[in-house]
Motif scaffolding. Sequence first.
Motif, PDB file in Angstrom:
ATOM      1  N   GLY A 348       1.327  28.370   1.748  1.00  0.00           N
ATOM      2  CA  GLY A 348       0.076  27.750   0.646  1.00  0.00           C
ATOM      3  C   GLY A 348      -0.206  26.153   0.500  1.00  0.00           C
ATOM      4  O   GLY A 348      -1.129  26.096   0.920  1.00  0.00           O
ATOM      5  N   SER A 349       0.647  26.042   0.058  1.00  0.00           N
ATOM      6  CA  SER A 349       1.393  24.536   0.096  1.00  0.00           C
ATOM      7  C   SER A 349       0.955  23.283   0.936  1.00  0.00           C
ATOM      8  O   SER A 349       0.217  22.857   1.195  1.00  0.00           O
ATOM      9  CB  SER A 349       2.489  24.253  -0.390  1.00  0.00           C
ATOM     10  N   PHE A 350       1.747  24.006   2.764  1.00  0.00           N
ATOM     11  CA  PHE A 350       1.248  23.832   3.927  1.00  0.00           C
ATOM     12  C   PHE A 350      -0.704  23.504   4.082  1.00  0.00           C
ATOM     13  O   PHE A 350      -0.835  22.777   4.567  1.00  0.00           O
ATOM     14  CB  PHE A 350       1.838  24.087   4.911  1.00  0.00           C
ATOM     15  N   ALA A 351      -1.069  25.102   3.926  1.00  0.00           N
ATOM     16  CA  ALA A 351      -2.587  25.225   3.921  1.00  0.00           C
ATOM     17  C   ALA A 351      -2.600  23.871   3.579  1.00  0.00           C
ATOM     18  O   ALA A 351      -3.929  23.932   3.222  1.00  0.00           O
ATOM     19  CB  ALA A 351      -2.974  26.658   4.046  1.00  0.00           C
ATOM     20  N   GLY A 352      -2.424  23.870   1.870  1.00  0.00           N
ATOM     21  CA  GLY A 352      -3.333  23.086   0.757  1.00  0.00           C
ATOM     22  C   GLY A 352      -3.787  21.900   1.738  1.00  0.00           C
ATOM     23  O   GLY A 352      -4.650  21.223   1.222  1.00  0.00           O
ATOM     24  N   GLY A 353      -2.598  21.587   1.570  1.00  0.00           N
ATOM     25  CA  GLY A 353      -2.331  19.743   2.091  1.00  0.00           C
ATOM     26  C   GLY A 353      -2.964  19.653   3.090  1.00  0.00           C
ATOM     27  O   GLY A 353      -3.691  18.309   3.350  1.00  0.00           O
ATOM     28  N   ALA A 354      -3.539  20.580   3.990  1.00  0.00           N
ATOM     29  CA  ALA A 354      -3.684  20.525   5.658  1.00  0.00           C
ATOM     30  C   ALA A 354      -5.371  20.518   5.473  1.00  0.00           C
ATOM     31  O   ALA A 354      -5.980  19.848   5.349  1.00  0.00           O
ATOM     32  CB  ALA A 354      -4.027  21.303   6.447  1.00  0.00           C
ATOM     33  N   ALA A 355      -5.627  21.211   4.232  1.00  0.00           N
ATOM     34  CA  ALA A 355      -6.993  21.054   4.029  1.00  0.00           C
ATOM     35  C   ALA A 355      -7.505  19.618   3.229  1.00  0.00           C
ATOM     36  O   ALA A 355      -9.064  19.683   3.409  1.00  0.00           O
ATOM     37  CB  ALA A 355      -7.421  22.127   2.945  1.00  0.00           C
ATOM     38  N   VAL A 356      -6.765  19.593   1.847  1.00  0.00           N
ATOM     39  CA  VAL A 356      -6.645  17.921   1.571  1.00  0.00           C
ATOM     40  C   VAL A 356      -7.151  16.822   2.435  1.00  0.00           C
ATOM     41  O   VAL A 356      -8.257  16.121   2.317  1.00  0.00           O
ATOM     42  CB  VAL A 356      -6.003  17.927   0.498  1.00  0.00           C
ATOM     43  N   GLY A 357      -6.141  16.802   3.198  1.00  0.00           N
ATOM     44  CA  GLY A 357      -5.889  15.534   4.502  1.00  0.00           C
ATOM     45  C   GLY A 357      -7.539  16.341   5.316  1.00  0.00           C
ATOM     46  O   GLY A 357      -7.519  14.462   5.715  1.00  0.00           O
ATOM     47  N   ALA A 358      -7.796  17.072   5.421  1.00  0.00           N
ATOM     48  CA  ALA A 358      -8.859  17.466   7.018  1.00  0.00           C
ATOM     49  C   ALA A 358     -10.319  16.855   6.042  1.00  0.00           C
ATOM     50  O   ALA A 358     -11.337  16.769   5.995  1.00  0.00           O
ATOM     51  CB  ALA A 358      -8.811  18.209   7.278  1.00  0.00           C
ATOM     52  N   PHE A 359     -10.244  17.242   4.687  1.00  0.00           N
ATOM     53  CA  PHE A 359     -11.796  17.377   4.391  1.00  0.00           C
ATOM     54  C   PHE A 359     -11.435  16.608   2.252  1.00  0.00           C
ATOM     55  O   PHE A 359     -11.452  14.948   2.341  1.00  0.00           O
ATOM     56  CB  PHE A 359     -12.259  18.825   3.822  1.00  0.00           C
ATOM     57  N   ASN A 360     -11.344  16.891   1.249  1.00  0.00           N
ATOM     58  CA  ASN A 360     -11.133  16.694   0.370  1.00  0.00           C
ATOM     59  C   ASN A 360     -10.303  17.453  -0.991  1.00  0.00           C
ATOM     60  O   ASN A 360     -10.392  18.874   0.076  1.00  0.00           O
ATOM     61  CB  ASN A 360     -12.787  16.029  -0.545  1.00  0.00           C
TER      62      ASN A 360
END
Length: 407
Positions: A348-360
């Motif tokens: 989950g932490s990885f998925a959240g980080g990837a989403a933040v990195g790609a968007f906001n």
Amino acid sequence: MDAPAPSPSRANLVLATLFLGMFVIGGTELLAVGVLDLIAADLRVSIPAAGLLVTVYALGLAVGGPVLTAATIRLDKRTVLAGALALFIVSNLVAVLTGSYGLLLVARILTGAFQGLFIAAAFAAGTAVVPPARAGRAMAVVVSGVAVSGAVGVPLGTLVGQALGWRGAFAAATGLAAAALVATLAVVPSVPGAGAGARGQVRSAVAPRVLAVLALTGLIFASVYAALTYIVPFLQTVTGVSGGLISVFLLAYGAATAAGSFGGGRFADADAARALVVGTAGVAGCLLALYLVGAVPVLVALALLAVGGFAMGMAPSMQYRVVSLAGPGGAFAQSLPASAANVGIALGSFAGGAAVGAFNTSAAVIAGLVIAVIAIPVAWATSFLTPPAVEVAAAPPPIREPALCQA
């Protein structure tokens, strides 16, 4: 000859002792988070390198916990609890005294493994002193130790770390672990180990029906931690909260998880499968609300309260379902939900980080929502799974005729 049945007050005292142990080791797991900067400065490593101390701890728990549980499956659970706490204390002392970053990493891995061992034995001992109808509530008391440590213990540990240094904080945690060891030896009764060997236990515990609920457990924690890992930047940039108010929001979330884990035991006893379906849908709904009302502080606080309540309210039901579906492998299965939860947290932490990195920063909440939506049909499907025919062997062997306990 069986020992005399414990009185209700004695059974409650046993559960309180197990709660204390879980509180101490749960707080130690997350203690490094609040003093990462101090550790990095003291050992002359980067903040990301210091962050690995949290990662390897989770790895030790997820992998080492089940391995040690299998290795000690035939031992008396009181002995296992005491041994796990003793080794936990030794590995923490190594962490306090060492000046080597590498040795500290090893100590954290081992400490995580000993926590995983303690968790499995604590659930076995807790459910052995209550009637089967109250097993879910006994599990709730045990798991609440971790929830309360996150809500109260970690902030207090961080304050101690700021005042006495990170070594002082870990030394304080070691002292509390020693107190928990003394209480365990004085209060927890003998609980016989499993009759079957590790091989048979593992075979039953990794049956597809069990793996399905473990997968659900991982998805639920992944959905929550995809958002929660990045909740501080979300509060800062979307909600407009900063400074000390952020701690208030986090404390509210922690209080909700503690309340949810305590209350969730009754839902587990009533219908654990249904509790997982309702709880998963509740997490999805709360994450959607969090995204939609992100700019309104009061509503964000309410959404965080609800997320914490739903998520940890399911924890006793997750444990209950895994152990019951494992049948004769229930003793070993006690260690698996914690492993699945830690894997879910990492993903989950990885998925959240990837989403933040790609968007906001708001994208982390969306990532959690997507995972939660995926988990809903999984929860519904697992609700049709039933324990094997030999259900009686699923529970840890009772030490005696159980006494009523107001868990």
